[in-house]
Design an enzyme around this catalytic site. Structure first.
Site, PDB file in Angstrom:
ATOM      1  CG  LEU A  14      19.465 -50.154 -30.018  1.00 45.16           C
ATOM      2  CD1 LEU A  14      19.941 -51.487 -31.437  1.00 45.16           C
ATOM      3  CD2 LEU A  14      18.181 -49.426 -30.801  1.00 45.16           C
ATOM      4  CG  PHE A  53      16.184 -36.855 -27.239  1.00 46.89           C
ATOM      5  CD1 PHE A  53      14.865 -36.052 -26.866  1.00 46.89           C
ATOM      6  CD2 PHE A  53      17.225 -36.293 -28.534  1.00 46.89           C
ATOM      7  CE1 PHE A  53      14.600 -35.012 -27.589  1.00 46.89           C
ATOM      8  CE2 PHE A  53      16.237 -35.262 -28.874  1.00 46.89           C
ATOM      9  CZ  PHE A  53      14.764 -35.197 -28.495  1.00 46.89           C
ATOM     10  CB  ALA A  54      21.199 -40.825 -25.397  1.00 42.28           C
ATOM     11  CG  ASN A  88      22.408 -44.306 -17.055  1.00 45.11           C
ATOM     12  OD1 ASN A  88      23.777 -44.987 -17.213  1.00 45.11           O
ATOM     13  ND2 ASN A  88      21.847 -45.138 -17.184  1.00 45.11           N
ATOM     14  CE1 TYR A  94      14.828 -37.774 -16.268  1.00 45.29           C
ATOM     15  CE2 TYR A  94      12.767 -37.009 -15.671  1.00 45.29           C
ATOM     16  CZ  TYR A  94      13.394 -37.231 -16.262  1.00 45.29           C
ATOM     17  OH  TYR A  94      13.520 -36.911 -18.275  1.00 45.29           O
ATOM     18  CG  ASN A 135       3.920 -35.754 -17.696  1.00 50.12           C
ATOM     19  OD1 ASN A 135       4.472 -34.975 -16.984  1.00 50.12           O
ATOM     20  ND2 ASN A 135       3.487 -36.540 -17.198  1.00 50.12           N
ATOM     21  NE  ARG A 175       2.873 -35.430 -13.114  1.00 44.77           N
ATOM     22  CZ  ARG A 175       2.668 -35.470 -11.690  1.00 44.77           C
ATOM     23  NH1 ARG A 175       2.073 -34.619 -11.807  1.00 44.77           N
ATOM     24  NH2 ARG A 175       3.458 -35.976 -10.965  1.00 44.77           N
TER      25      ARG A 175
HETATM   26  N1  UDP Z   1       0.240 -42.724 -12.970  1.00 46.69           N
HETATM   27  C1  UDP Z   1      -0.788 -43.646 -12.878  1.00 46.69           C
HETATM   28  N2  UDP Z   1      -0.208 -45.038 -12.824  1.00 46.69           N
HETATM   29  C2  UDP Z   1       0.702 -45.907 -13.918  1.00 46.69           C
HETATM   30  C3  UDP Z   1       1.341 -44.638 -14.018  1.00 46.69           C
HETATM   31  C4  UDP Z   1       1.365 -43.361 -14.285  1.00 46.69           C
HETATM   32  O1  UDP Z   1      -1.184 -43.211 -12.096  1.00 46.69           O
HETATM   33  O2  UDP Z   1       0.425 -46.913 -13.868  1.00 46.69           O
HETATM   34  C5  UDP Z   1       0.313 -41.632 -13.469  1.00 46.69           C
HETATM   35  C6  UDP Z   1       1.863 -41.217 -12.418  1.00 46.69           C
HETATM   36  O3  UDP Z   1       1.712 -41.076 -10.753  1.00 46.69           O
HETATM   37  C7  UDP Z   1       2.224 -39.647 -13.240  1.00 46.69           C
HETATM   38  C8  UDP Z   1       0.972 -39.886 -14.304  1.00 46.69           C
HETATM   39  O4  UDP Z   1       0.401 -41.105 -14.214  1.00 46.69           O
HETATM   40  O5  UDP Z   1       0.724 -38.487 -11.688  1.00 46.69           O
HETATM   41  C9  UDP Z   1       1.801 -39.388 -15.253  1.00 46.69           C
HETATM   42  O6  UDP Z   1       2.507 -40.367 -14.714  1.00 46.69           O
HETATM   43  P1  UDP Z   1       3.870 -40.751 -15.827  1.00 46.69           P
HETATM   44  O7  UDP Z   1       4.712 -42.040 -15.978  1.00 46.69           O
HETATM   45  O8  UDP Z   1       3.463 -41.175 -17.571  1.00 46.69           O
HETATM   46  O9  UDP Z   1       5.358 -39.476 -16.006  1.00 46.69           O
HETATM   47  P2  UDP Z   1       5.688 -38.168 -15.433  1.00 46.69           P
HETATM   48  O10 UDP Z   1       5.414 -37.709 -14.989  1.00 46.69           O
HETATM   49  O11 UDP Z   1       6.498 -40.132 -14.123  1.00 46.69           O
HETATM   50  O12 UDP Z   1       6.651 -38.029 -16.264  1.00 46.69           O
END
Ligand code: UDP
Length: 340
Positions: free
Chosen positions: A33, A73-74, A92, A141, A170, A219
């Protein structure tokens, strides 16, 4: 026999729990959580609050239930956060997985599905990206998940573990019951919806100088229910095959600005936004080749249009204006290893 979902209170895990239940499959959830929500999971699902890195706690869960497969998933899953605290990601994600696998193998559980990520590829050399592409993560990550995949490989070779790693692109959208509610929220679609709804200020667009048609990052957005279905297919296939890595995406890329347009169409409101510097660790373009998952798992994403994905997220946001936050006075369990 039951299936264990670690992180089942989180975004993708909770949708998988829902899909498993719809198929009549018994399911048990473990979640600490820290990011997940008890309310994201139906009340009659056995739900244990604790860490996957806690051996005695996990052994207790395995004693109480006859588990024959684990969906894991955790984990920590934010690119930006990992660029500030790399150690937390290895602790983690890699440390947690090692402990979980040791206890699983001790208990004789031999089927395992890992939530992995497109961030294992880094800046791709070919797009759409096949599973055979080089893996050069641009952030901790991605590197931590790649290390997890390598650990699974060796657990398979040495201990006969059957495993699959699903590299999500995504995840976005919502089911009727479960949606995206992170604190803090960092993901594009829920943030853009909140901005369109006037629940926050202008959305920062991280970088408009990428080598993409409009300069913003591209993405591959894939519906969370389609992702969940791929998990079931991977588990089924694992009875005969093992040790596979699959990309899960729609094969089509959308820029950040195109996503903002889709949110405008879904909500009827323009998304206020402003240019912001690049977010460190972000590759310019991540788009999946999912031919392997389609061919070998028989996976067909059914909600593959960006508008359908965004509309489902908007419906969920309208129905859950405060996410999973409890009504006043309703205290949720947290913080200790206990079944709720
Ligand atoms: N992004 C953005 N503004 C935000 C959040 C995300 O421009 O406030 C962009 C981010 O740089 C990436 C895309 O949106 O290119 C998707 O980001 P998200 O964090 O949703 O997923 P990720 O690709 O990191 O898994």
């Amino acid at each position: 026999m039951a299936i264990l979902v670690t992180g089942g209170g989180g975004y993708i895990g909770s949708v998988l729990v829902e899909v498993l239940r719809e198929r009549g499959i018994a399911v048990v959830v473990v979640d600490n959580l820290s990011r997940g929500h008890r309310r994201a999971v139906a009340e009659d699902v056995p739900f244990y609050v604790g860490d996957v890195g806690d051996g005695p706690f996990l052994r207790g869960v395995f004693r109480e239930h006859s588990i024959d497969g684990v969906f894991h998933f955790a984990a920590s899953s934010l690119v930006g956060e990992s660029m500030h605290d790399a150690g937390a990601y290895f602790r983690n994600n890699v440390g947690g997985l090692l402990r979980l696998l040791e206890v699983m193998l001790e208990a004789g559980i031999g089927r395992f599905v890992l939530s992995s990520t497109a961030a294992t590829y880094g800046e791709p050399t070919e797009v759409p990206i096949p599973e055979t592409a080089p893996t050069e993560p641009t952030n901790p990550y991605g590197e931590s998940k790649l290390t997890c995949e390598r650990m699974l490989h060796w657990m398979g070779v040495v201990h006969g573990l059957r495993w699959a790693a699903l590299r999500y692109f995504n995840a976005a959208g919502a089911s009727d019951r479960c949606g995206e509610d992170h604190t803090p929220e960092t993901h594009l679609v829920p943030l853009a919806i909140a901005a369109a709804a006037g629940r926050r200020g202008p959305l920062p667009v991280f970088g408009l100088d990428y080598p993409t048609p409009d300069g913003s990052c591209v993405r591959d957005y894939v519906h969370v229910e389609d992702l969940a279905e791929a998990h079931l297919l991977a588990l089924e296939r694992m009875s005969e095959h093992s040790a596979e890595i699959y990309n899960l995406g729609n094969g089509e890329g959308f820029s950040v600005l195109e996503v903002l347009d889709a949110v405008h169409r879904a909500t009827g409101r323009p998304v206020p936004w402003e240019a912001a510097p690049r977010r460190s660790g972000d590759p310019a373009r991540l788009v999946a080749s999912s031919h392997k998952a389609r061919r070998e798992l028989g996976w067909t994403p059914r909600r593959d249009r960006l508008d359908v994905i965004v509309e489902s997220a908007w419906r969920w946001a309208l129905a859950h204006p405060h996410g999973y936050a409890p009504p006043r006075g309703d205290v949720l369990p947290h913080g200790h290893a206990t079944r709720s």
